[in-house]
Design a protein around this motif. Structure first.
Motif, PDB file in Angstrom:
ATOM      1  N   UNK A 430      61.146  31.462  32.534  1.00 30.40           N
ATOM      2  CA  UNK A 430      59.844  31.324  30.674  1.00 30.40           C
ATOM      3  C   UNK A 430      58.845  31.664  30.908  1.00 30.40           C
ATOM      4  N   UNK A 431      58.242  32.016  29.478  1.00 34.48           N
ATOM      5  CA  UNK A 431      56.808  33.233  29.957  1.00 34.48           C
ATOM      6  C   UNK A 431      55.985  32.459  31.371  1.00 34.48           C
ATOM      7  N   UNK A 432      56.054  31.243  31.690  1.00 32.07           N
ATOM      8  CA  UNK A 432      55.240  30.675  32.567  1.00 32.07           C
ATOM      9  C   UNK A 432      55.239  31.441  33.633  1.00 32.07           C
ATOM     10  N   UNK A 433      56.705  31.711  34.548  1.00 33.34           N
ATOM     11  CA  UNK A 433      57.646  32.099  36.000  1.00 33.34           C
ATOM     12  C   UNK A 433      56.760  33.830  35.332  1.00 33.34           C
ATOM     13  N   UNK A 434      57.378  34.041  34.482  1.00 34.93           N
ATOM     14  CA  UNK A 434      56.728  35.924  34.530  1.00 34.93           C
ATOM     15  C   UNK A 434      55.133  35.976  34.298  1.00 34.93           C
ATOM     16  N   UNK A 435      54.764  35.268  33.784  1.00 35.41           N
ATOM     17  CA  UNK A 435      52.820  35.778  33.893  1.00 35.41           C
ATOM     18  C   UNK A 435      52.459  35.316  35.613  1.00 35.41           C
ATOM     19  N   UNK A 436      52.886  34.364  36.622  1.00 41.19           N
ATOM     20  CA  UNK A 436      52.914  33.921  38.111  1.00 41.19           C
ATOM     21  C   UNK A 436      53.588  35.286  38.560  1.00 41.19           C
ATOM     22  N   UNK A 437      53.384  35.681  38.233  1.00 48.16           N
ATOM     23  CA  UNK A 437      54.700  37.054  38.974  1.00 48.16           C
ATOM     24  C   UNK A 437      54.152  38.161  38.946  1.00 48.16           C
ATOM     25  N   UNK A 438      53.028  38.484  38.085  1.00 43.82           N
ATOM     26  CA  UNK A 438      52.398  39.991  37.855  1.00 43.82           C
ATOM     27  C   UNK A 438      51.425  40.041  38.881  1.00 43.82           C
ATOM     28  N   UNK A 439      50.768  39.162  39.654  1.00 42.00           N
ATOM     29  CA  UNK A 439      50.128  39.875  40.653  1.00 42.00           C
ATOM     30  C   UNK A 439      51.409  40.366  41.185  1.00 42.00           C
ATOM     31  N   UNK A 440      52.661  39.929  41.538  1.00 40.93           N
ATOM     32  CA  UNK A 440      53.212  40.723  42.606  1.00 40.93           C
ATOM     33  C   UNK A 440      54.434  42.049  42.239  1.00 40.93           C
ATOM     34  N   UNK A 441      54.214  42.100  40.629  1.00 41.63           N
ATOM     35  CA  UNK A 441      54.785  43.075  40.162  1.00 41.63           C
ATOM     36  C   UNK A 441      53.410  44.499  41.041  1.00 41.63           C
ATOM     37  N   UNK A 442      52.245  44.218  40.525  1.00 41.25           N
ATOM     38  CA  UNK A 442      51.405  44.759  40.912  1.00 41.25           C
ATOM     39  C   UNK A 442      51.508  45.258  42.110  1.00 41.25           C
ATOM     40  N   UNK A 443      51.470  43.972  43.326  1.00 44.36           N
ATOM     41  CA  UNK A 443      51.474  44.893  44.716  1.00 44.36           C
ATOM     42  C   UNK A 443      52.874  45.492  44.927  1.00 44.36           C
ATOM     43  N   UNK A 444      53.698  45.628  44.009  1.00 46.35           N
ATOM     44  CA  UNK A 444      54.480  46.182  44.935  1.00 46.35           C
ATOM     45  C   UNK A 444      54.987  47.786  44.866  1.00 46.35           C
ATOM     46  N   UNK A 445      53.834  47.976  43.245  1.00 50.23           N
ATOM     47  CA  UNK A 445      53.338  49.708  43.022  1.00 50.23           C
ATOM     48  C   UNK A 445      52.309  49.809  43.707  1.00 50.23           C
ATOM     49  N   UNK A 446      51.802  49.357  44.850  1.00 55.20           N
ATOM     50  CA  UNK A 446      50.545  49.721  45.482  1.00 55.20           C
ATOM     51  C   UNK A 446      49.247  49.085  44.822  1.00 55.20           C
ATOM     52  N   UNK A 447      49.138  48.313  43.894  1.00 59.43           N
ATOM     53  CA  UNK A 447      47.491  47.638  44.425  1.00 59.43           C
ATOM     54  C   UNK A 447      47.469  46.989  45.414  1.00 59.43           C
ATOM     55  N   UNK A 448      46.249  47.056  45.347  1.00 54.66           N
ATOM     56  CA  UNK A 448      45.491  46.007  46.575  1.00 54.66           C
ATOM     57  C   UNK A 448      45.566  44.431  45.571  1.00 54.66           C
ATOM     58  N   UNK A 449      45.565  43.988  46.409  1.00 55.40           N
ATOM     59  CA  UNK A 449      45.341  41.866  45.942  1.00 55.40           C
ATOM     60  C   UNK A 449      44.021  42.147  44.985  1.00 55.40           C
ATOM     61  N   UNK A 450      43.456  42.519  45.445  1.00 56.51           N
ATOM     62  CA  UNK A 450      42.420  42.569  44.722  1.00 56.51           C
ATOM     63  C   UNK A 450      42.322  43.031  43.254  1.00 56.51           C
ATOM     64  N   UNK A 451      42.485  44.164  42.679  1.00 54.23           N
ATOM     65  CA  UNK A 451      43.331  44.633  41.965  1.00 54.23           C
ATOM     66  C   UNK A 451      44.529  44.113  41.641  1.00 54.23           C
TER      67      UNK A 451
END
Length: 701
Positions: A430-451
């Motif tokens: 669902x779109x909600x599942x993708x939305x929930x995973x967006x922070x994890x995608x950014x963390x995998x790309x090197x963004x710190x948790x706050x960002x």
């Protein structure tokens, strides 16, 4: 999307359910009547003709009152307001009084004025953008059948009268008087010496250089919405394509949007050793039917009949044939309507009086000749034949025209796409599942948790009717939107790949809206830069999914992937440029004449740069891109994006992607070459890519 939002606060991303014939009739009528419609302008909006002597006299009076130090700014300001003044604003004495009363002579006065303008423009642009996106939701998002009333609201531009209003109440005239416009040549000459404040002032000067009547802006919005509606609902039911013997190759429920879905299906079938080449040839035949408009309207977004695209034969369920009806140049009717809508802007934009200039000098801020030279230097480079020879060796056959989309240099998962579909469907049902995973995608790309949490919190995920797109906000702390196509059975891999690309746009949009110091500098220099960031994300899609194989030669593969992608899209961009030049040279052309011109331009570019590499003299495939139809002169941004993407990728290879992207993006919307110089230490160039290809060819296995 950013470029287009800046044009009209998100003019359109929409769909329509009108039959192709009705769409064609509408598009042709719009093309035929657009000039007439935009000539019915209130006489009070006619430009006032002031003599240069009077303007110079006013400048001298300002200098006499405030000193010689204001001369340059006064001279430009008086000239700008003189060009924007209309009969309804007052007579010559009213003009003189306005200039003498509203010119601000001090830097502190300019600063106060800038702060007021900046604050209120953000409010206006931000909320108009929210309204526009909300009105278009029935067109953009998965839901009930679109009604004619939905189309009317979707085509309505709530901000169409904003420019009129800001000039009528003199806000625009005051801004033009006090913030000079600097042509591109001057920005290139002086921009490296400007402070951030001076850049912000210059961008305020860019904001008030034209005075387009609301009627014209509304017409542009309606016309582009119709074009997007046509493109966004142009699907092919792949399971209903058949061979000459009546058998089929594709899953019964596969439905692909053109051109994106068809192109990506060609790419995916390099992994199919049994039927891949036959599938690719069939898709290629479909594409050529779309370009020359011999495609039957009975198969556009319909599955009532079987269709053999090679012979162009339709079959009923009982196997009997029937005569189809060719699409009546609908595709080119929409392109023509967009041309007339853009051309209607010309007389109101004296600084950039045609769409070609606006696309390059204005939007891209790189001269068209420089762009052409970049593209042609890569297309004619000796590296093309060398890379083509490597592809041919890998495929074990001579190359064919559709191999323009070869993707074998990309990091591969080792899985067939059907297995990737299962992974993405399970991960993102669902779109909600993708939305929930967006922070994890950014963390995998090197963004710190706050960002990661902050950026992801400002991105909404919506189920798209179309292939997917990103729509940024136009005020701080508002949401960017990731529109992605997710079936009832979950997201397939093609949709995931596009969604990662679009999330790159969203990340750029969120950082450059919220972390740039001046509102007038929010964004990136041009659309190519947001495409570059999106490409950086997209290239890591399998890595983010956790299924890519470790590849010691990844650097070489990335260089070859970027090069071949650039080779493909640069030819498409040259066709787009040639078509717009032709339309300006033939402003009274019909849709049928335009179709022939597009086909001819595609053949000429193909024969010059591709026929000797991929075969097939006079191939038309460079005319398939949907953006040519619904985005006026947008396609050159893609190859520029590949070039920029590669240079940025090289620069960050041994650095933190997240930290470097944030550093680069917070420069905001200064001119492209200066942005690149600050970002990676060199201007935009294909030379680094060509050198990297040579190195890759020497080491690749």
């Amino acid at each position: 999307m950013k470029k287009r939002q800046q044009l009209m606060l998100a003019l359109a991303w929409s769909l329509a359910m009108l039959p192709a014939g009705m769409q064609m009739a509408y598009a042709q009528s719009q093309a035929a009547t657009s000039v007439e419609n935009t000539q019915n302008i209130n006489p009070m909006q006619k430009r006032a003709a002031f003599r240069q002597e009077m303007l110079s006299e006013l400048t001298d009076k300002l200098v006499e009152r405030y000193g010689e130090s204001v001369r340059l700014r006064a001279e430009r300001g008086v000239s700008q307001v003189g060009a924007l003044w209309r009969v309804g604003d007052g007579d010559i004495e009213a003009f003189r009084t306005f200039v003498m009363d509203n010119f601000v002579p001090t830097l502190e006065g300019q600063r106060r004025m800038y702060r007021t303008l900046e604050r209120n423009l953000e409010i206006l642009h931000g909320y108009y953008n929210k309204i526009d996106l909300s009105l278009k939701e029935p067109l953009h998002l998965k839901g009930p059948e679109i009604t004619p009333l939905d189309m009317i609201f979707g085509g309505y531009s709530p901000s169409a009268h904003l420019s009129d209003d800001l000039y009528a109440n003199k806000v625009g005239l005051i801004a033009a008087l006090n913030f000079p416009y600097y042509p591109l040549a001057e920005k290139m000459e002086f921009g490296s010496k400007w402070s951030r404040e001076e850049w912000a002032f210059a961008r305020m000067g860019d904001r008030f250089t034209s005075r387009v009547p609301a009627e014209v802006l509304q017409h542009v919005s309606e016309t582009m919405t119709r074009g997007d509606a046509y493109i966004s609902d142009y699907n092919i039911c792949m399971g209903y394509l058949q061979r000459a013997d009546g058998s089929t190759l594709f899953p019964r429920d596969m439905k692909l949007i053109t051109h994106w879905g068809l192109r990506d299906e060609i790419k995916s079938n390099y992994a199919d050793a049994q039927n891949g080449q036959e599938k690719q040839r069939m898709i290629y035949a479909v594409m050529k039917r779309i370009i020359d408009q011999s495609i039957p309207i009975e198969v556009i977004n319909k599955n009532d009949y079987q269709w053999d695209p090679h012979s162009n034969t339709l079959y009923r369920a009982d196997g009997t044939t029937l005569k189809g009806h060719a699409e009546p140049d609908t595709r080119y009717g929409h392109l023509l309507a967009n041309f007339h809508a853009m051309k209607a802007l010309d007389e109101y934009m004296p600084q950039l009086p045609d769409q070609i200039l606006r696309a390059f000098e204005g939007d891209m801020e790189i001269p068209q000749q420089d762009v052409k030279q970049l593209f042609e230097s890569l297309l004619s480079s000796p590296q093309v034949k060398k890379v083509a020879a490597l592809i041919s060796k890998r495929l074990g056959r001579q190359l064919e025209p559709y191999d323009i989309w070869y993707n074998g240099f990309r990091a591969q998962s080792g899985m067939p796409e059907s297995e990737l579909d299962k992974i993405t469907a399970a991960k993102y049902p669902t779109p909600e599942a993708l939305k929930a995973d967006l922070p994890n995608i950014l963390r995998k790309l090197g963004f710190d948790s706050a960002d990661a949490e902050r950026i992801a919190s400002l991105v909404m995920v919506d189920p798209s009717r179309g292939a997917g797109h990103a729509a940024g906000s136009m005020m701080r702390n508002d949401y960017a939107h990731l529109r992605t196509r997710i079936a009832d059975t979950g997201m397939d891999y093609k949709g995931y790949n596009i969604a990662v690309h679009e999330f790159g746009h969203n990340t750029e949009q969120t950082i450059t809206m919220n972390d740039v110091d001046y509102y007038m500098l929010t964004g990136v220099p041009n659309t190519s830069f947001t495409e570059a960031i999106a490409f950086l994300f997209q290239a890591r899609d399998l890595e983010l999914l956790g299924v890519s194989k470790p590849d010691a030669q990844q650097v070489y593969n990335q260089a070859l992937t970027n090069f071949w992608n650039s080779y493909e899209i640069m030819g498409v961009a040259l066709v787009d440029m040639a078509v717009w030049e032709w339309m300006y040279a033939h402003p009274t052309a019909t849709a049928g004449e335009l179709k022939q011109a597009v086909i001819q331009a595609a053949r000429e570019v193909w024969n010059k740069y591709y026929a000797g590499i991929l075969g097939g003299k006079d191939e038309t495939i460079l005319g398939i891109y949907s953006h040519m139809i619904d985005y006026p002169l947008y396609l050159p941004n893609y190859p520029m994006g590949h070039i920029i993407d590669f240079q940025i990728g090289q620069h960050i290879a041994d650095k933190s992607l997240a930290a470097e992207i944030k550093r680069m993006l917070t420069q905001g919307r200064i001119i492209p070459q200066l942005w690149m110089q600050n970002a990676v230490g060199s201007p935009i160039s294909v030379t680094p890519l060509l050198k990297a290809v040579d190195e890759a060819l020497a080491h690749i296995k």
